[in-house]
Design a protein around this motif. Sequence first.
Motif, mmCIF file in Angstrom:
data_model
loop_
_atom_site.group_PDB
_atom_site.id
_atom_site.type_symbol
_atom_site.label_atom_id
_atom_site.label_comp_id
_atom_site.label_asym_id
_atom_site.label_seq_id
_atom_site.Cartn_x
_atom_site.Cartn_y
_atom_site.Cartn_z
ATOM 1 N N ILE A 1 0.825 -1.211 0.000
ATOM 2 C CA ILE A 1 0.000 0.000 0.000
ATOM 3 C C ILE A 1 0.857 1.259 0.000
ATOM 4 C CG2 ILE A 1 -2.009 -1.075 1.096
ATOM 5 C CD1 ILE A 1 -0.920 0.143 3.762
ATOM 6 N N GLY A 2 2.153 1.070 -0.031
ATOM 7 C CA GLY A 2 3.041 2.226 -0.070
ATOM 8 C C GLY A 2 3.133 2.960 1.253
ATOM 9 N N CYS A 3 3.007 2.243 2.354
ATOM 10 C CA CYS A 3 3.028 2.920 3.650
ATOM 11 C C CYS A 3 4.421 3.424 4.001
ATOM 12 C CB CYS A 3 2.532 1.999 4.750
ATOM 13 S SG CYS A 3 3.678 0.657 5.114
ATOM 14 N N LEU B 1 6.814 1.916 5.584
ATOM 15 C CA LEU B 1 7.420 1.455 6.832
ATOM 16 C C LEU B 1 8.705 0.675 6.585
ATOM 17 C CD1 LEU B 1 4.349 0.395 8.972
ATOM 18 C CD2 LEU B 1 5.716 2.460 9.118
ATOM 19 N N ILE C 1 -1.117 9.317 -6.136
ATOM 20 C CA ILE C 1 -2.530 8.995 -5.965
ATOM 21 C C ILE C 1 -3.039 8.516 -7.313
ATOM 22 C CG2 ILE C 1 -3.186 11.429 -6.297
ATOM 23 C CD1 ILE C 1 -5.476 10.764 -4.225
ATOM 24 N N SER D 1 -8.220 7.091 -6.459
ATOM 25 C CA SER D 1 -7.894 7.759 -5.205
ATOM 26 C C SER D 1 -7.193 6.847 -4.207
ATOM 27 C CB SER D 1 -9.137 8.350 -4.542
ATOM 28 O OG SER D 1 -9.739 9.251 -5.400
ATOM 29 N N LYS E 1 -3.526 4.978 -2.912
ATOM 30 C CA LYS E 1 -2.099 5.220 -2.996
ATOM 31 C C LYS E 1 -1.489 4.122 -3.851
ATOM 32 C CE LYS E 1 1.703 6.678 -0.037
ATOM 33 N NZ LYS E 1 2.104 6.966 1.344
ATOM 34 N N LYS F 1 -8.592 -7.645 19.782
ATOM 35 C CA LYS F 1 -9.804 -7.183 20.462
ATOM 36 C C LYS F 1 -10.761 -6.634 19.428
ATOM 37 C CE LYS F 1 -7.987 -5.877 24.921
ATOM 38 N NZ LYS F 1 -7.361 -4.777 25.625
ATOM 39 N N PRO G 1 -16.789 -2.956 19.308
ATOM 40 C CA PRO G 1 -18.228 -3.222 19.410
ATOM 41 C C PRO G 1 -18.968 -2.590 18.239
ATOM 42 C CG PRO G 1 -17.587 -1.495 20.942
ATOM 43 C CD PRO G 1 -16.322 -2.028 20.330
ATOM 44 N N LEU G 2 -19.925 -3.263 17.722
ATOM 45 C CA LEU G 2 -20.733 -2.696 16.665
ATOM 46 C C LEU G 2 -22.171 -2.622 17.168
ATOM 47 C CD1 LEU G 2 -19.379 -4.502 13.504
ATOM 48 C CD2 LEU G 2 -18.959 -2.172 14.235
ATOM 49 N N ALA G 3 -22.725 -1.432 17.049
ATOM 50 C CA ALA G 3 -24.048 -1.230 17.625
ATOM 51 C C ALA G 3 -25.149 -1.555 16.636
ATOM 52 C CB ALA G 3 -24.181 0.197 18.102
ATOM 53 N N TYR G 4 -24.793 -1.986 15.466
ATOM 54 C CA TYR G 4 -25.831 -2.192 14.464
ATOM 55 C C TYR G 4 -25.617 -3.503 13.735
ATOM 56 C CZ TYR G 4 -21.919 -0.240 11.922
ATOM 57 O OH TYR G 4 -20.671 -0.012 11.442
#
Lengths: 207, 828
Positions: free
Chosen positions: A96-98, A100, A116, A120, A122, A201, A204-207
Amino acid sequence: MHHEEVFTDRNVSEHSAYYYVDIENYPVTGWDKFKQVVKRAAKGELFVGLWVVMREMIKFDIHTVQYPKEKLPIGPRYRAVHKLLRLWESGYERCIGCGLCEKICISDCIRMDTRIDENSRKEVTEYSINLGRCIFCGYCAEVCPELAIVHGGRYENGSEQRAHFVIKDDMLTPLDLLTAGEQSEYPGFGAIIPGSDASVKKTPLAY
Amino acid sequence: MNEITITIDGRTVQTQEGEYILNAARANGIFIPAICYLTRCSPTLACRICLVEADGKQVYACNAKAKQGMEITTTTPNIESERRAIMEVYDVNHPLECGVCDQSGECELQNYTLEMGVDQQTYAIKDTHKPAQDWGLIHYDPALCIMCERCITVCKDMIGDAALSTVARGSDPIEAAFKESMPKDAYAMWNKLNKSLISPNAGDTLDCTNCGECTSVCPVGALVSSDYQYTSNAWEHKQIPATCAHCSAGCQLSYDIKHTSVENPESKIYRVKNEWNYVSLCGAGRYGYDFENKNVTKDAVAFDAAIAAFKQADTIAFTSTITNEEALILQRLKEKFGYRLINEEARAFKSFLNAYSAVSGTSLYGGDLGEVHASDFVVSIGSALKTDNPNARFAMNNALSMNKGAGLYFHPINDPVIAGMSKSVTQFNHAPMMEEAALYLILDLFADKAAMPSSVSEYLAGFHSTKTVTVEETVDEKVTETVVKKVLNEETGVEEEVSEEVTKTVKKKVSKEVEVDENALFALLNAPAGFSDTLTKYLAKKERFSLMVGPDLYTHPNASNCARLVALIEKYTQFSVTMIPNLSNTLGVAMICDLDSERGSYTIGYNTAGNFTLSALGGGDLDMPALNQQEGTLTNIDKRVNPTNAALSFSGYVLNDIANALGLSSKYTVDYTAQLPKQAGFKATCFDALPNHYTNSGEEVRGYRLDIQTVTVDTDENVTPFDADKAINENVVYLANPVLQFSPFTAASHQLQENGGLYVSKTFMESNSWNEGDRVNVKTARGELSLNVIADGKIEGDIAYLPTFDTAINSEALFDGYRFACVSIQKV
Ligand code: SF4
Ligand code: SF4
Ligand code: SF4
Ligand code: SF4
Ligand code: SF4
Ligand code: FES
């Protein structure tokens, strides 16, 4: 006289074939050296060697590797010239071209150009590693969040110049090889640790 | 303001009464988390993370003012839980994009998430679809936005465009259970954040002066430069501290460089950064960075030709986009070989300064932009402020919005950006040549008439007359009426009608004749109706007055009279005066060089036309380094001598090489820094000893300030009356540049490349039924040009202007020094 070495806590079997070779003491005084030369010259040791070669040649049962026609298999975790992998399903480049890998590299031998793209995203337009500087430490493969840069098994990188490079085209899995299932995951530095899922971890997803 | 003592976490700290706790802490190196607060702008209380406890009460450090003896604790268990919850909320649905995000490790969201130790998420809400938006030079990704509103705040309180605001996000309401379970401030913050997003006021795209300061202050990767997007990681850049080369504000900035590409190891400037808490850049500084003279090598033949040309020449013509050191080299060459030095624009400024000094007794004006920022009444005369010196405009806007200030703007061209700064700003779109009247008006309104030379007071009194006007007033009037009431006669039990007199007060409009003072100067300067009442309102509770005067005055046919009037204003009113030098280093050149008015027969042109040209723009007879390839100093509007460093290398010859070949001797150009003329106020400090930074308290530690010298004054303070008949009332053309352009150097940068033309307001274009791109002949008494018409949405009215940034258009040839001229424009 062969004697087995006592290995402590090493991953080598009891029946290991390791042994010390007995070597005569080297001659020290000038006279001793002279005697050794005369003895060897008169004994015709040279012909012993020539005979062994001749004998093996006519037997046509040679145990050396016919390099470069033939290569020994290399351990999957060996850290030789890098590869850039693709995603299995889509075939997209994983990188992804980070940056690092570029940042962590202690030899400062990685460079990349990014931009870009039309979607849009990277895009890594070029990626190069100066193998003349690379110490094959594996940090880049370890830090890569996408399992994109890994080490491969290509260890031949002799060159006429100190600085010589691999670029993106050299490292990226060609699409046909990907489709043919020839791309393999790298089990070395940076690979997913067994049981990783359990240590994540969830949000939480509320939906 | 009084010095007070407060205690922060047990440490005794000195600060000013009324200073925000956050600023007091920062100035003393004490850390208080804060996201939404911008120094120099108003607190918005969007983030609430700056909670501290002051005298036992929880307050926001960014908007609570320090009081004598205050005891402040920066963390308590409750504050810690609030801060942790606030960061968790910011992380809700934030994309995991750090790997590609342009903030790359300079992200305040990352920093504070780690600082507060967020390692799990307690809150959740359904995400909304927020596609990225392209605003031209700027790119907005709402998915990354944390709604700190810093972009809105800086645009309004500092820049003055107020081009951004919030729009509805269209998300679900936060689950009711969170209201009970969450820390209070974190909930309030979330509630606000969940409602809105950022949007340009103009609709889909941004209509502003494109300073890019919003991208600079954005704590995350939500607002970024479109050109920079995804090209680099922040950590790859080497930052070269420098001074902006484009205008006299001389803003501090850093050029971020790295290699050009995998193939090309040459350094390239990728972007410009600034200390946004203390200095704000305009778009020219931010986007016009790659104006270097590219691919230059040492051309020995051209160099020898240059030496031969210098031996033959008797004149050196140059512009003010050079360093002080180069200016000194030119002056030394003049002293040694008798060259005439030609720089009309600096010479005009220098004569203006001299005429000013003859009355004021000081070599330089007393004010600076810092003083303007601190004022509450700001006046600008003779400058197209937003394009002559964007930082002067920021200073005026900042003063109006932060100090409840008011302002007057005197300029023939109506500027909607100035009008939009505040309700308390009045524009006087007077006719060209009426600048003196504006200066007289300031004297008339603010000077101590008794102290001023009596001739001036008498002259001013001549503009006043008393007029009887009829005003409508509402008065209370008592009216007595007879009303008939029904009253019950208690004896008879019958209702009877009784007449009764009642007195009532009614409001009534009456016309009244009153005597009022009429100031003829108002009408002469086209003051808006009712200005005298407006002014009374403006002046309520005003304490600090600033006047900025600009280049229109320096080139004015009566420039020296203007200068003397400016000196009188400084002397007899409370105004501090700041002069806006025309170009980047006009002030430096004016202080260092003895300039001549007549060219000789053979001219060396430095960045300007000549028989032999030295050019940093390329295309000359010998290539010179541009200001981003040179080290040296520049003198700015604040009379500060600021160092700038070479961001890019230059392998050709520099002016110092020529000077050495001609017999001066100096290893480096910057060896001249310590030799800059003391009598002009420069200090004998060598280049490497010049600092270039801001401290945490916002103090500007850059270079040094010129010493203001005492000058012998004229025996009289006479000024001449102005001639209202000279006013140019119609068909006017002005010499100025559009927003983002200053010189061929800004136009040379890849993001700001454009072709000039005749700039007109949209209404002017419509009234002539011209279209963008139409060809017109522009003719003045001095010449004629054929140009394209370009609409400038940032001006109003009927005055067109011609640019100086486009080398293909020799606009100056159409003007006789003064920036305004009579013109006839014909469509071809
Ligand atoms: S193996 Fe080590 S030295 Fe080589 S590229 Fe990777 S990080 Fe750099
Ligand atoms: S670390 Fe991996 S994903 Fe990031 S730039 Fe390097 S190869 Fe690409
Ligand atoms: S804004 Fe910050 S936290 Fe968000 S993706 Fe960018 S770097 Fe990461
Ligand atoms: S765009 Fe940036 S500065 Fe503006 S509100 Fe969003 S995060 Fe804050
Ligand atoms: S052009 Fe002027 S105002 Fe703009 S950044 Fe440069 S010095 Fe500052
Ligand atoms: S910094 Fe004080 S509320 Fe954001």
